[in-house]
Scaffold this active site. Structure first.
Site, PDB file in Angstrom:
ATOM      1  N   GLU A   1       0.816  -1.211   0.000  1.00  0.00           N
ATOM      2  CA  GLU A   1       0.000   0.000   0.000  1.00  0.00           C
ATOM      3  C   GLU A   1       0.853   1.265   0.000  1.00  0.00           C
ATOM      4  OE1 GLU A   1      -4.256  -0.075   1.730  1.00  0.00           O
ATOM      5  OE2 GLU A   1      -3.025   0.881   3.264  1.00  0.00           O
ATOM      6  N   HIS A  17       8.114 -27.796  -1.589  1.00  0.00           N
ATOM      7  CA  HIS A  17       7.432 -28.817  -2.381  1.00  0.00           C
ATOM      8  C   HIS A  17       6.367 -28.235  -3.312  1.00  0.00           C
ATOM      9  CE1 HIS A  17       9.399 -31.850   0.118  1.00  0.00           C
ATOM     10  NE2 HIS A  17       9.168 -31.016   1.123  1.00  0.00           N
ATOM     11  N   LYS A  30     -13.803   2.257  -2.854  1.00  0.00           N
ATOM     12  CA  LYS A  30     -14.761   2.618  -1.808  1.00  0.00           C
ATOM     13  C   LYS A  30     -15.911   3.445  -2.382  1.00  0.00           C
ATOM     14  CE  LYS A  30     -11.297   2.641   1.908  1.00  0.00           C
ATOM     15  NZ  LYS A  30     -10.571   3.470   2.892  1.00  0.00           N
TER      16      LYS A  30
END
Length: 386
Positions: free
Chosen positions: A245, A266, A378
């Site tokens: 951010e 793995h 937002k």
């Protein structure tokens, strides 16, 4: 070595850019703070709460934390890292998740609701659906949803200083008030003043930032954390937000990726070793003095070399082997080894990573404090809901 509690080996011992030293001096100058957020790192920072105020809340044994991003991640990092010293239970509402539920306990719980803006949608929704009657709010002192809710309910409000962004707030009220409720000593986290007067720490920090800058300019923009300690997973979730951010702007940035080791040997290690060369790595581990030992009688003779080992020493061998291969392949990496888990150590890690991020942002000519594009989502979400 960053301190007696942390062994740190940098990418390289090359000298750092002189401009970096100038930036650092300006950053920490008490008489000319370029960045107010730095104040919260220091012991001289005044909290908007007192320890006396918290006495009535320390009677609770169960705490529900409502917050997103920087309003939650730092607290989770403290809780997991320091868990052996913490006798109380914490539960985190940090996403809109169907698994969230109203938690019923035999003892009363305290709901701690945190949002800098006081208008964080997910926090508002979670508090509305899941929170109980005992509440404490941390938010800015302005006209916002959570503050108005607290005033209506006649609940106490702790001020979230408006100059401290969420991802830099762990050493302010946001992180230190919950740390006190956990039974920890918030003063012990505050390592800034001592660290920035330590030449070894400064040299380690600046050489590290200098190398990060060089790597990013070379196109190595994936910061992969090879984490060998499960109690530090949330520390690196906090670090992930801090870096992404703060630096992800203007078509620039660093992508932090947490890799759980040695499990990822793995799955992802093949890519790390032979894939695209656009990554740099951080090895992180904590010395374990009480690791489970191998049960010798159950080991076949052709694996007898395992008999003298415990879980930690086997994991350490895997880490050392990975480091050896990285060296042979010329893959850039640095290492952190924590020798002792306590408030001071965690406070030092918080301080190091925040200063590192701020300085790297300034070197890249990026504002490390804002997050303009997040606001777009937002606003768009609100438009859709309306």
């Amino acid at each position: 070595m960053l301190s007696k509690n942390i062994r740190f080996k940098n990418f390289t011992k090359k000298k750092f850019n002189k401009n970096l030293k100038v930036l650092f001096k300006k950053l920490i100058d008490k008489n000319n703070y370029d960045d107010n957020v730095i104040k919260s790192f220091s012991k001289s920072y005044f909290y908007s709460f007192t320890k006396k105020q918290l006495k009535k809340y320390k009677k609770f044994n169960f705490f529900q934390i409502y917050g997103m991003g920087g309003s939650s991640l730092g607290i989770q990092a403290i809780y997991d890292f320091m868990k052996p010293k913490i006798k109380k239970k914490f539960y985190f509402f940090d996403n809109l998740d169907s698994k969230n539920k109203i938690i019923k306990t035999k003892s009363k719980s305290l709901n701690l609701i945190i949002s800098k803006s006081g208008n964080t949608l997910e926090t508002i929704v979670n508090e509305n659906i899941f929170s109980g009657s005992n509440k404490l709010y941390i938010t800015e002192n302005n006209n916002n949803y959570l503050r108005n809710t607290a005033l209506r309910l006649k609940k106490e409000i702790i001020e979230h200083k408006n100059f401290i962004g969420g991802r830099y707030s762990v050493l302010s009220e946001v992180g230190m008030l919950p740390a006190e409720l956990m039974g920890l000593n918030s003063n012990k986290f505050k390592r800034f003043d001592k660290l920035v007067s330590n030449r070894d720490f400064i040299n380690s920090l600046l050489a590290n930032v200098n190398m990060l800058y060089r790597l990013v300019k070379m196109g190595k923009t994936n910061s992969i954390i090879l984490n060998y300690d499960e109690s530090s997973y949330n520390l690196f979730r906090w670090y992930q937000q801090l870096v992404a951010e703060s630096l992800g702007k203007n078509s620039k940035g660093v992508l932090p990726i947490i890799s759980e080791m040695p499990k990822d040997n793995h799955s992802l290690m093949q890519l790390y070793l032979d894939g695209n060369k656009n990554s740099f790595f951080t090895f992180f581990d904590i010395k374990n003095y009480n690791s489970p030992k191998i049960k010798k009688k159950k080991i076949f003779s052709n694996y007898k070399y395992l008999k003298k080992h415990d879980l930690f020493s086997i994991k350490s061998a895997q880490k050392k082997a990975t480091i050896n291969v990285f060296k042979a392949k010329g893959i850039p990496f640095r290492t952190f080894e924590v020798l002792k888990k306590n408030e001071e150590t965690l406070g030092e890690l918080f301080t190091f990573f925040m200063l590192e991020t701020i300085l790297l942002g300034k070197m890249l000519k990026i504002n490390p404090y804002n997050q303009p594009s997040v606001e777009l989502i937002k606003k768009e979400t609100k438009k859709i809901l309306i």
